[in-house]
Write a protein that holds these residues in place. Structure first.
Motif, PDB file in Angstrom:
ATOM      1  N   ARG A  70       0.847  -1.187   0.000  1.00 11.18           N
ATOM      2  CA  ARG A  70       0.000   0.000   0.000  1.00 11.18           C
ATOM      3  C   ARG A  70       0.885   1.240   0.000  1.00 11.18           C
ATOM      4  O   ARG A  70       1.732   1.415   0.871  1.00 11.18           O
ATOM      5  N   GLU A  71       0.683   2.110  -0.984  1.00 17.99           N
ATOM      6  CA  GLU A  71       1.509   3.306  -1.128  1.00 17.99           C
ATOM      7  C   GLU A  71       1.093   4.390  -0.135  1.00 17.99           C
ATOM      8  O   GLU A  71      -0.078   4.692   0.024  1.00 17.99           O
ATOM      9  N   HIS A  72       2.101   4.981   0.526  1.00 25.11           N
ATOM     10  CA  HIS A  72       1.915   6.146   1.385  1.00 25.11           C
ATOM     11  C   HIS A  72       2.891   7.213   0.907  1.00 25.11           C
ATOM     12  O   HIS A  72       4.051   6.899   0.588  1.00 25.11           O
ATOM     13  N   TYR A  73       2.466   8.473   0.888  1.00 32.71           N
ATOM     14  CA  TYR A  73       3.259   9.526   0.263  1.00 32.71           C
ATOM     15  C   TYR A  73       3.821  10.490   1.309  1.00 32.71           C
ATOM     16  O   TYR A  73       3.076  11.117   2.063  1.00 32.71           O
ATOM     17  N   TYR A  74       5.160  10.604   1.318  1.00 35.01           N
ATOM     18  CA  TYR A  74       5.854  11.476   2.262  1.00 35.01           C
ATOM     19  C   TYR A  74       7.072  12.094   1.583  1.00 35.01           C
ATOM     20  O   TYR A  74       7.615  11.546   0.620  1.00 35.01           O
ATOM     21  N   PRO A  75       7.558  13.228   2.108  1.00 34.69           N
ATOM     22  CA  PRO A  75       8.833  13.778   1.624  1.00 34.69           C
ATOM     23  C   PRO A  75       9.979  12.797   1.889  1.00 34.69           C
ATOM     24  O   PRO A  75       9.895  11.931   2.767  1.00 34.69           O
ATOM     25  N   PHE A  76      11.048  12.994   1.152  1.00 34.17           N
ATOM     26  CA  PHE A  76      12.215  12.111   1.153  1.00 34.17           C
ATOM     27  C   PHE A  76      12.694  11.761   2.568  1.00 34.17           C
ATOM     28  O   PHE A  76      12.752  10.582   2.948  1.00 34.17           O
ATOM     29  N   ASN A  77      13.035  12.761   3.372  1.00 38.06           N
ATOM     30  CA  ASN A  77      13.609  12.499   4.696  1.00 38.06           C
ATOM     31  C   ASN A  77      12.596  11.879   5.656  1.00 38.06           C
ATOM     32  O   ASN A  77      12.968  11.119   6.555  1.00 38.06           O
ATOM     33  N   ARG A  78      11.317  12.186   5.465  1.00 43.83           N
ATOM     34  CA  ARG A  78      10.308  11.633   6.360  1.00 43.83           C
ATOM     35  C   ARG A  78      10.127  10.134   6.137  1.00 43.83           C
ATOM     36  O   ARG A  78       9.868   9.377   7.074  1.00 43.83           O
ATOM     37  N   ILE A  79      10.260   9.685   4.891  1.00 43.61           N
ATOM     38  CA  ILE A  79      10.177   8.254   4.607  1.00 43.61           C
ATOM     39  C   ILE A  79      11.254   7.504   5.379  1.00 43.61           C
ATOM     40  O   ILE A  79      10.985   6.494   6.048  1.00 43.61           O
ATOM     41  N   ILE A  80      12.484   8.008   5.316  1.00 41.88           N
ATOM     42  CA  ILE A  80      13.602   7.360   6.012  1.00 41.88           C
ATOM     43  C   ILE A  80      13.332   7.316   7.519  1.00 41.88           C
ATOM     44  O   ILE A  80      13.522   6.287   8.177  1.00 41.88           O
ATOM     45  N   HIS A  81      12.878   8.444   8.071  1.00 43.56           N
ATOM     46  CA  HIS A  81      12.601   8.525   9.510  1.00 43.56           C
ATOM     47  C   HIS A  81      11.504   7.544   9.912  1.00 43.56           C
ATOM     48  O   HIS A  81      11.628   6.847  10.937  1.00 43.56           O
ATOM     49  N   LYS A  82      10.444   7.474   9.139  1.00 41.07           N
ATOM     50  CA  LYS A  82       9.304   6.628   9.504  1.00 41.07           C
ATOM     51  C   LYS A  82       9.647   5.144   9.424  1.00 41.07           C
ATOM     52  O   LYS A  82       9.185   4.350  10.240  1.00 41.07           O
ATOM     53  N   VAL A  83      10.440   4.740   8.430  1.00 41.85           N
ATOM     54  CA  VAL A  83      10.878   3.340   8.389  1.00 41.85           C
ATOM     55  C   VAL A  83      11.786   3.053   9.582  1.00 41.85           C
ATOM     56  O   VAL A  83      11.690   1.999  10.217  1.00 41.85           O
ATOM     57  N   GLY A  84      12.637   4.010   9.916  1.00 37.66           N
ATOM     58  CA  GLY A  84      13.529   3.831  11.048  1.00 37.66           C
ATOM     59  C   GLY A  84      12.804   3.686  12.378  1.00 37.66           C
ATOM     60  O   GLY A  84      13.242   2.919  13.243  1.00 37.66           O
ATOM     61  N   ASN A  85      11.682   4.420  12.554  1.00 37.77           N
ATOM     62  CA  ASN A  85      10.972   4.336  13.839  1.00 37.77           C
ATOM     63  C   ASN A  85       9.825   3.320  13.825  1.00 37.77           C
ATOM     64  O   ASN A  85       9.105   3.182  14.819  1.00 37.77           O
ATOM     65  N   GLY A  86       9.642   2.621  12.703  1.00 40.63           N
ATOM     66  CA  GLY A  86       8.658   1.543  12.650  1.00 40.63           C
ATOM     67  C   GLY A  86       7.249   1.962  12.307  1.00 40.63           C
ATOM     68  O   GLY A  86       6.338   1.128  12.335  1.00 40.63           O
ATOM     69  N   SER A  87       7.017   3.241  11.953  1.00 40.78           N
ATOM     70  CA  SER A  87       5.668   3.683  11.596  1.00 40.78           C
ATOM     71  C   SER A  87       5.385   3.536  10.102  1.00 40.78           C
ATOM     72  O   SER A  87       4.291   3.844   9.642  1.00 40.78           O
ATOM     73  N   LEU A  88       6.361   3.064   9.341  1.00 43.20           N
ATOM     74  CA  LEU A  88       6.216   2.730   7.931  1.00 43.20           C
ATOM     75  C   LEU A  88       7.039   1.471   7.691  1.00 43.20           C
ATOM     76  O   LEU A  88       8.146   1.344   8.215  1.00 43.20           O
ATOM     77  N   ASP A  89       6.493   0.544   6.905  1.00 40.44           N
ATOM     78  CA  ASP A  89       7.158  -0.759   6.767  1.00 40.44           C
ATOM     79  C   ASP A  89       8.350  -0.761   5.826  1.00 40.44           C
ATOM     80  O   ASP A  89       9.345  -1.441   6.088  1.00 40.44           O
ATOM     81  N   LEU A  90       8.257  -0.017   4.717  1.00 40.28           N
ATOM     82  CA  LEU A  90       9.212  -0.251   3.633  1.00 40.28           C
ATOM     83  C   LEU A  90       9.567   1.020   2.884  1.00 40.28           C
ATOM     84  O   LEU A  90       8.696   1.821   2.546  1.00 40.28           O
TER      85      LEU A  90
END
Length: 249
Positions: A70-90
């Motif tokens: 499932r696609e979720h749309y975020y700015p570049f740095n936010r994607i990295i942060h969210k995967v790192g903190n577990g609030s986004l899977d991939l």
């Protein structure tokens, strides 16, 4: 009804009863939340109905597994942060060499492709570029916030003038207008743009800083990431990944 037939029917009924929940469990789909930028990034992905390399790779994984993306749309740095903190899977289509600051918080698949930066020049340019020093005093167009390991010392010293743009298409627009002497960008994106939007205007030169391409999963879904890694390696060995890439070269 004979006792033998009766026993066989009871056995068959038992098998069916046992198999039914098992089959349902096997067919249960698992959704993996996947980060994308909020704007098109051809040929890697589009955010409308058109599909790019990343989306077709995810589709190929989904077709031979119980995973959906499932696609979720975020700015570049936010994607990295969210995967790192577990609030986004991939974060799909990345490299461990780009994500060292979150490496202890994530799981990387094995490589299944490669990313290289390539020099792009006007078709009639006579400037020969085999190393960064060949651009001394020249303006090199790049995408902002991206790191180019081979060239960073030359940018920092001022020997090569770094000229940032918001994306690869804008980099080539500035090169087209003569605002830069050359450009350095993702070879895959460069080839696509030269084929579709800048036909016959530029030529490709030497490649620099090639890195392996992987998927980056949150640690919270590492088990799913390892299962998907096996599928990615199958797709790589069967030539499916290369077939997808070839569509856009």
């Amino acid at each position: 009804m004979s006792p033998l037939i009766h026993k066989c029917l009871l056995l068959l009924a038992s098998i069916l009863l046992l198999a039914s929940p098992f089959s349902q469990a096997q067919e249960e789909r698992v959704t993996i939340t996947t980060g994308f930028f909020p704007t098109d990034y051809p040929p890697l992905f589009w955010i409308d109905d058109k599909k790019g390399i990343v989306q077709k790779t995810l589709d190929a994984v989904s077709q031979r597994s119980h995973f959906d993306f499932r696609e979720h749309y975020y700015p570049f740095n936010r994607i990295i942060h969210k995967v790192g903190n577990g609030s986004l899977d991939l974060e799909a289509w990345t490299s461990p060499q780009w994500r060292e600051r979150v490496a202890d918080k994530v799981y990387f698949t094995e490589p299944f492709s490669e990313h290289c930066e390539v020099i792009v020049q006007p078709k009639d340019s006579l400037l020969k570029i085999n190393r960064p020093g060949d651009l001394q005093g020249k303006r090199l167009g790049v995408v902002q916030n991206y790191t180019f390991n081979t060239f960073e010392p030359f940018f920092q010293s001022g020997e090569v003038i770094r000229n940032n743009s918001k994306d690869e298409e804008h980099v080539l627009k500035l090169l087209e207008k003569g605002r830069n002497d050359a450009a350095l960008m993702d070879e895959l994106v460069a080839r696509y743009l030269m084929k579709t939007r800048f036909k016959g205007e530029f030529k490709l030169g030497k490649t620099f800083d090639c890195v392996p391409i992987t998927f980056m999963f949150s640690k919270s879904v590492e088990k799913h990431g390892k299962a998907i890694n096996k599928i990615l390696q199958e797709l790589k060995s069967e030539g499916v990944i290369d077939q997808i890439l070839e569509e856009y070269r």
